[in-house]
Design a protein around this motif. Structure first.
Motif, PDB file in Angstrom:
ATOM      1  N   GLY A 122       0.805  -1.211   0.000  1.00 39.92           N
ATOM      2  CA  GLY A 122       0.000   0.000   0.000  1.00 39.92           C
ATOM      3  C   GLY A 122       0.838   1.260   0.000  1.00 39.92           C
ATOM      4  O   GLY A 122       2.076   1.225  -0.068  1.00 39.92           O
ATOM      5  N   MET A 123       0.132   2.370   0.080  1.00 40.67           N
ATOM      6  CA  MET A 123       0.765   3.683   0.050  1.00 40.67           C
ATOM      7  C   MET A 123       0.306   4.501   1.247  1.00 40.67           C
ATOM      8  O   MET A 123      -0.702   4.179   1.882  1.00 40.67           O
ATOM      9  N   GLY A 124       1.049   5.561   1.518  1.00 38.62           N
ATOM     10  CA  GLY A 124       0.687   6.402   2.642  1.00 38.62           C
ATOM     11  C   GLY A 124       1.351   7.761   2.583  1.00 38.62           C
ATOM     12  O   GLY A 124       1.902   8.178   1.558  1.00 38.62           O
ATOM     13  N   TYR A 125       1.300   8.417   3.719  1.00 42.07           N
ATOM     14  CA  TYR A 125       1.808   9.785   3.859  1.00 42.07           C
ATOM     15  C   TYR A 125       2.608   9.849   5.146  1.00 42.07           C
ATOM     16  O   TYR A 125       2.155   9.387   6.205  1.00 42.07           O
ATOM     17  N   THR A 126       3.835  10.392   5.063  1.00 42.98           N
ATOM     18  CA  THR A 126       4.721  10.457   6.220  1.00 42.98           C
ATOM     19  C   THR A 126       5.002  11.899   6.618  1.00 42.98           C
ATOM     20  O   THR A 126       5.341  12.726   5.780  1.00 42.98           O
ATOM     21  N   LYS A 127       4.863  12.171   7.906  1.00 40.16           N
ATOM     22  CA  LYS A 127       5.271  13.440   8.498  1.00 40.16           C
ATOM     23  C   LYS A 127       6.513  13.165   9.331  1.00 40.16           C
ATOM     24  O   LYS A 127       6.474  12.405  10.301  1.00 40.16           O
ATOM     25  N   GLN A 128       7.621  13.761   8.932  1.00 42.63           N
ATOM     26  CA  GLN A 128       8.911  13.498   9.571  1.00 42.63           C
ATOM     27  C   GLN A 128       9.395  14.730  10.344  1.00 42.63           C
ATOM     28  O   GLN A 128       9.318  15.850   9.845  1.00 42.63           O
ATOM     29  N   ILE A 129       9.879  14.475  11.564  1.00 37.86           N
ATOM     30  CA  ILE A 129      10.417  15.547  12.402  1.00 37.86           C
ATOM     31  C   ILE A 129      11.848  15.170  12.799  1.00 37.86           C
ATOM     32  O   ILE A 129      12.071  14.116  13.392  1.00 37.86           O
ATOM     33  N   ILE A 130      12.803  16.039  12.466  1.00 37.91           N
ATOM     34  CA  ILE A 130      14.209  15.820  12.825  1.00 37.91           C
ATOM     35  C   ILE A 130      14.598  16.845  13.878  1.00 37.91           C
ATOM     36  O   ILE A 130      14.599  18.053  13.622  1.00 37.91           O
ATOM     37  N   ASN A 131      14.914  16.378  15.082  1.00 38.80           N
ATOM     38  CA  ASN A 131      15.326  17.246  16.185  1.00 38.80           C
ATOM     39  C   ASN A 131      16.840  17.164  16.350  1.00 38.80           C
ATOM     40  O   ASN A 131      17.377  16.139  16.785  1.00 38.80           O
ATOM     41  N   PHE A 132      17.529  18.252  15.986  1.00 39.41           N
ATOM     42  CA  PHE A 132      18.982  18.309  16.123  1.00 39.41           C
ATOM     43  C   PHE A 132      19.352  18.727  17.545  1.00 39.41           C
ATOM     44  O   PHE A 132      18.767  19.654  18.103  1.00 39.41           O
ATOM     45  N   GLU A 133      20.338  18.048  18.099  1.00 40.73           N
ATOM     46  CA  GLU A 133      20.829  18.414  19.422  1.00 40.73           C
ATOM     47  C   GLU A 133      21.471  19.798  19.366  1.00 40.73           C
ATOM     48  O   GLU A 133      22.209  20.120  18.431  1.00 40.73           O
ATOM     49  N   ASN A 134      21.185  20.617  20.368  1.00 37.40           N
ATOM     50  CA  ASN A 134      21.712  21.992  20.480  1.00 37.40           C
ATOM     51  C   ASN A 134      21.159  22.943  19.413  1.00 37.40           C
ATOM     52  O   ASN A 134      21.747  23.999  19.152  1.00 37.40           O
ATOM     53  N   GLU A 135      20.044  22.571  18.796  1.00 39.48           N
ATOM     54  CA  GLU A 135      19.363  23.465  17.874  1.00 39.48           C
ATOM     55  C   GLU A 135      17.904  23.586  18.304  1.00 39.48           C
ATOM     56  O   GLU A 135      17.268  22.592  18.647  1.00 39.48           O
ATOM     57  N   ASP A 136      17.391  24.798  18.297  1.00 37.30           N
ATOM     58  CA  ASP A 136      16.055  25.050  18.827  1.00 37.30           C
ATOM     59  C   ASP A 136      14.943  24.590  17.889  1.00 37.30           C
ATOM     60  O   ASP A 136      13.935  24.039  18.332  1.00 37.30           O
ATOM     61  N   LEU A 137      15.118  24.815  16.595  1.00 35.25           N
ATOM     62  CA  LEU A 137      14.042  24.538  15.650  1.00 35.25           C
ATOM     63  C   LEU A 137      14.247  23.195  14.956  1.00 35.25           C
ATOM     64  O   LEU A 137      15.319  22.931  14.399  1.00 35.25           O
TER      65      LEU A 137
END
Length: 202
Positions: A122-137
């Motif tokens: 099947g198919m889908g939709y991905t929401k990815q969040i990358i949290n860098f250490e020592n970076e706020d955003l």
């Protein structure tokens, strides 16, 4: 994003109205993530062993071996290395969280045997969040994904089953096959192995 959620909701309601059986599943597991980037000898990067969980609803019509699975899947991976995607190429640590909604067509033979084998696609939709250490955003990415998987199903009783599900998940395949610039933790492949339990609600 809202259109995709609405489409999944409408498909779920439609499948529920026509389904003969309805199952709820919960799965946990691990595997190997970002296989292509992690194996690239030209970059210094190391993806750790991931953790993955998923929940799903499966709708199966009467007298059919095919069912429709609506799944939410979370995969979290720690990563460190040098920023090959940045001119500075400085050292970094980060946490990559992938939230994927999938619509799968699943085959599993319906019979009285305790042990059965199947597959899904099947198919889908991905929401990815990358949290860098020592970076706020954090860095946020959204893209389509494709999943191909196998299934080993063991019936415990008429309601409960154990499931072992190996799968490959392809992230952003359109951009990955094009000549566009590649990105950290985006156009890539996961191999996941999940063990779960399903309960027949209907």
């Amino acid at each position: 994003m809202m259109k995709i959620k609405l489409a999944v909701l409408l498909l779920t309601v439609n499948a529920l109205s026509y389904s003969q059986s309805l199952e709820f599943g919960f799965n946990v597991g691990t595997g190997a993530t970002y296989l292509v980037e992690n194996s690239d000898e030209n970059v210094n990067i190391n993806y750790k062993t991931p953790a993955t969980i998923s929940t799903d609803l499966k709708f199966t019509p009467e007298n059919s071996n095919f069912g429709v699975v609506v799944r939410y899947q979370f995969t979290g991976t720690s990563v460190d290395g040098n920023k090959w995607f940045d001119l500075s190429e400085s050292y970094f640590k980060a946490r990559v969280n992938d939230n994927t909604f999938l619509l799968l067509l699943e085959y599993l033979k319906r019979n009285e045997k305790k042990l059965n084998f199947g597959a899904n696609f099947g198919m889908g939709y991905t929401k990815q969040i990358i949290n860098f250490e020592n970076e706020d955003l954090p860095t946020n990415n959204s893209f389509p994904s494709i999943q191909i998987g196998g299934l080993i199903n063991y019936k415990l009783n008429n309601k409960l089953s154990l499931k072992l599900q190996p799968s490959f998940q392809f992230f952003d395949p359109i951009n990955g096959l094009s000549n566009n610039k590649l990105n950290l933790a985006k156009e890539d492949i996961h191999f996941l192995m999940q063990l779960g339990i399903s309960y027949q609600l209907k």
